[in-house]
Scaffold this motif. Structure first.
Motif, PDB file in Angstrom:
ATOM      1  N   ALA A 162     122.202  83.330  11.177  1.00 49.80           N
ATOM      2  CA  ALA A 162     123.152  82.965  10.120  1.00 49.80           C
ATOM      3  C   ALA A 162     124.404  82.348  10.726  1.00 49.80           C
ATOM      4  N   TYR A 163     124.942  82.969  11.768  1.00 49.00           N
ATOM      5  CA  TYR A 163     126.116  82.403  12.429  1.00 49.00           C
ATOM      6  C   TYR A 163     125.786  81.038  13.023  1.00 49.00           C
ATOM      7  N   ALA A 164     124.638  80.916  13.646  1.00 51.19           N
ATOM      8  CA  ALA A 164     124.230  79.655  14.281  1.00 51.19           C
ATOM      9  C   ALA A 164     124.212  78.505  13.282  1.00 51.19           C
ATOM     10  N   GLN A 165     123.855  78.782  12.052  1.00 48.47           N
ATOM     11  CA  GLN A 165     123.834  77.727  11.036  1.00 48.47           C
ATOM     12  C   GLN A 165     125.226  77.146  10.809  1.00 48.47           C
ATOM     13  N   TYR A 166     126.252  77.968  10.885  1.00 48.06           N
ATOM     14  CA  TYR A 166     127.629  77.472  10.757  1.00 48.06           C
ATOM     15  C   TYR A 166     127.992  76.631  11.981  1.00 48.06           C
ATOM     16  N   GLU A 167     127.647  77.149  13.150  1.00 52.81           N
ATOM     17  CA  GLU A 167     128.017  76.470  14.385  1.00 52.81           C
ATOM     18  C   GLU A 167     127.259  75.157  14.571  1.00 52.81           C
ATOM     19  N   GLN A 168     126.096  75.046  13.981  1.00 49.54           N
ATOM     20  CA  GLN A 168     125.300  73.821  14.081  1.00 49.54           C
ATOM     21  C   GLN A 168     125.574  72.861  12.926  1.00 49.54           C
ATOM     22  N   GLY A 169     126.467  73.229  12.025  1.00 44.95           N
ATOM     23  CA  GLY A 169     126.822  72.360  10.916  1.00 44.95           C
ATOM     24  C   GLY A 169     125.799  72.324   9.798  1.00 44.95           C
ATOM     25  N   ARG A 170     124.868  73.270   9.791  1.00 41.74           N
ATOM     26  CA  ARG A 170     123.845  73.321   8.738  1.00 41.74           C
ATOM     27  C   ARG A 170     124.338  74.020   7.480  1.00 41.74           C
ATOM     28  N   ARG A 171     125.360  74.855   7.641  1.00 40.22           N
ATOM     29  CA  ARG A 171     125.998  75.539   6.514  1.00 40.22           C
ATOM     30  C   ARG A 171     127.489  75.333   6.621  1.00 40.22           C
ATOM     31  N   ALA A 172     128.138  75.158   5.488  1.00 35.92           N
ATOM     32  CA  ALA A 172     129.593  74.986   5.469  1.00 35.92           C
ATOM     33  C   ALA A 172     130.222  76.272   4.933  1.00 35.92           C
ATOM     34  N   PRO A 173     131.058  76.918   5.734  1.00 36.64           N
ATOM     35  CA  PRO A 173     131.692  78.150   5.258  1.00 36.64           C
ATOM     36  C   PRO A 173     132.850  77.855   4.307  1.00 36.64           C
ATOM     37  N   SER A 174     133.097  78.793   3.408  1.00 38.54           N
ATOM     38  CA  SER A 174     134.321  78.726   2.597  1.00 38.54           C
ATOM     39  C   SER A 174     135.495  78.978   3.538  1.00 38.54           C
ATOM     40  N   VAL A 175     136.697  78.750   3.073  1.00 35.23           N
ATOM     41  CA  VAL A 175     137.875  78.996   3.902  1.00 35.23           C
ATOM     42  C   VAL A 175     137.930  80.473   4.296  1.00 35.23           C
ATOM     43  N   GLY A 176     137.626  81.362   3.353  1.00 41.54           N
ATOM     44  CA  GLY A 176     137.619  82.796   3.653  1.00 41.54           C
ATOM     45  C   GLY A 176     136.576  83.164   4.688  1.00 41.54           C
ATOM     46  N   LYS A 177     135.400  82.595   4.571  1.00 43.63           N
ATOM     47  CA  LYS A 177     134.331  82.865   5.532  1.00 43.63           C
ATOM     48  C   LYS A 177     134.688  82.305   6.902  1.00 43.63           C
ATOM     49  N   LEU A 178     135.314  81.135   6.935  1.00 42.97           N
ATOM     50  CA  LEU A 178     135.728  80.552   8.207  1.00 42.97           C
ATOM     51  C   LEU A 178     136.731  81.467   8.912  1.00 42.97           C
ATOM     52  N   ARG A 179     137.676  82.012   8.165  1.00 43.63           N
ATOM     53  CA  ARG A 179     138.623  82.977   8.745  1.00 43.63           C
ATOM     54  C   ARG A 179     137.868  84.176   9.336  1.00 43.63           C
ATOM     55  N   GLU A 180     136.872  84.666   8.607  1.00 44.12           N
ATOM     56  CA  GLU A 180     136.064  85.804   9.082  1.00 44.12           C
ATOM     57  C   GLU A 180     135.325  85.435  10.374  1.00 44.12           C
ATOM     58  N   LEU A 181     134.730  84.257  10.416  1.00 45.53           N
ATOM     59  CA  LEU A 181     134.000  83.818  11.607  1.00 45.53           C
ATOM     60  C   LEU A 181     134.935  83.679  12.808  1.00 45.53           C
ATOM     61  N   LEU A 182     136.087  83.067  12.596  1.00 41.73           N
ATOM     62  CA  LEU A 182     137.052  82.905  13.688  1.00 41.73           C
ATOM     63  C   LEU A 182     137.599  84.250  14.151  1.00 41.73           C
ATOM     64  N   HIS A 183     137.820  85.161  13.216  1.00 36.63           N
ATOM     65  CA  HIS A 183     138.313  86.492  13.566  1.00 36.63           C
ATOM     66  C   HIS A 183     137.272  87.272  14.375  1.00 36.63           C
ATOM     67  N   ALA A 184     135.989  87.065  14.094  1.00 32.94           N
ATOM     68  CA  ALA A 184     134.932  87.725  14.869  1.00 32.94           C
ATOM     69  C   ALA A 184     134.941  87.229  16.312  1.00 32.94           C
ATOM     70  N   ILE A 185     135.290  85.976  16.504  1.00 31.16           N
ATOM     71  CA  ILE A 185     135.358  85.410  17.851  1.00 31.16           C
ATOM     72  C   ILE A 185     136.618  85.878  18.564  1.00 31.16           C
ATOM     73  N   ASP A 186     137.745  85.816  17.874  1.00 31.70           N
ATOM     74  CA  ASP A 186     139.030  86.190  18.457  1.00 31.70           C
ATOM     75  C   ASP A 186     139.859  86.933  17.413  1.00 31.70           C
ATOM     76  N   PRO A 187     139.844  88.256  17.456  1.00 32.57           N
ATOM     77  CA  PRO A 187     140.577  89.051  16.461  1.00 32.57           C
ATOM     78  C   PRO A 187     142.072  88.759  16.415  1.00 32.57           C
ATOM     79  N   ASP A 188     142.640  88.205  17.488  1.00 30.50           N
ATOM     80  CA  ASP A 188     144.075  87.919  17.524  1.00 30.50           C
ATOM     81  C   ASP A 188     144.430  86.531  17.006  1.00 30.50           C
ATOM     82  N   LEU A 189     143.435  85.698  16.753  1.00 35.56           N
ATOM     83  CA  LEU A 189     143.683  84.336  16.293  1.00 35.56           C
ATOM     84  C   LEU A 189     144.153  84.344  14.844  1.00 35.56           C
TER      85      LEU A 189
END
Length: 104
Positions: free
Chosen positions: A70-97
């Motif tokens: 599921a995450y890979a689909q976002y990173e490969q551009g196959r799925r477009a996250p909402s702004v809220g989901k994008l924040r969640e994805l970025l926070h999973a990578i870097d909680p301080d971002l």
């Protein structure tokens, strides 16, 4: 700023991908836009993940997912996250971002 534009365009590696970078209101800040927002988001996620030395499986685990698909689909551009989901994805990578995201 033109070097940032060029670097993003080259690193995104997608034919026809165009990016525009302009200086922001605050010193050292800039805005990035693209003719393909999904490709720009995919690039940003991939770049953040690799710069933090994480695998897709590790990011998926931080998202409480058993599969990195599921995450890979976002990173490969196959799925477009909402702004809220994008924040969640970025926070999973870097909680301080604390990204400033604006959809237009």
């Amino acid at each position: 700023l033109s070097m940032i534009e060029d670097a993003i365009r080259v690193e995104a590696g997608k034919t026809g991908f165009k990016v525009h970078v302009e200086s922001g209101m605050e010193e050292g800040a800039f805005t990035v836009s693209s003719n393909d927002p999904d490709a720009l988001i995919a690039f940003m996620l991939r770049r953040q993940r690799t710069s933090h030395g994480l695998t897709m499986r590790e990011v998926a685990s931080r998202l409480k997912s058993s599969s990195p698909t599921a995450y890979a689909q976002y990173e490969q551009g196959r799925r477009a996250p909402s702004v809220g989901k994008l924040r969640e994805l970025l926070h999973a990578i870097d909680p301080d971002l604390e990204p400033i995201l604006k959809a237009s």
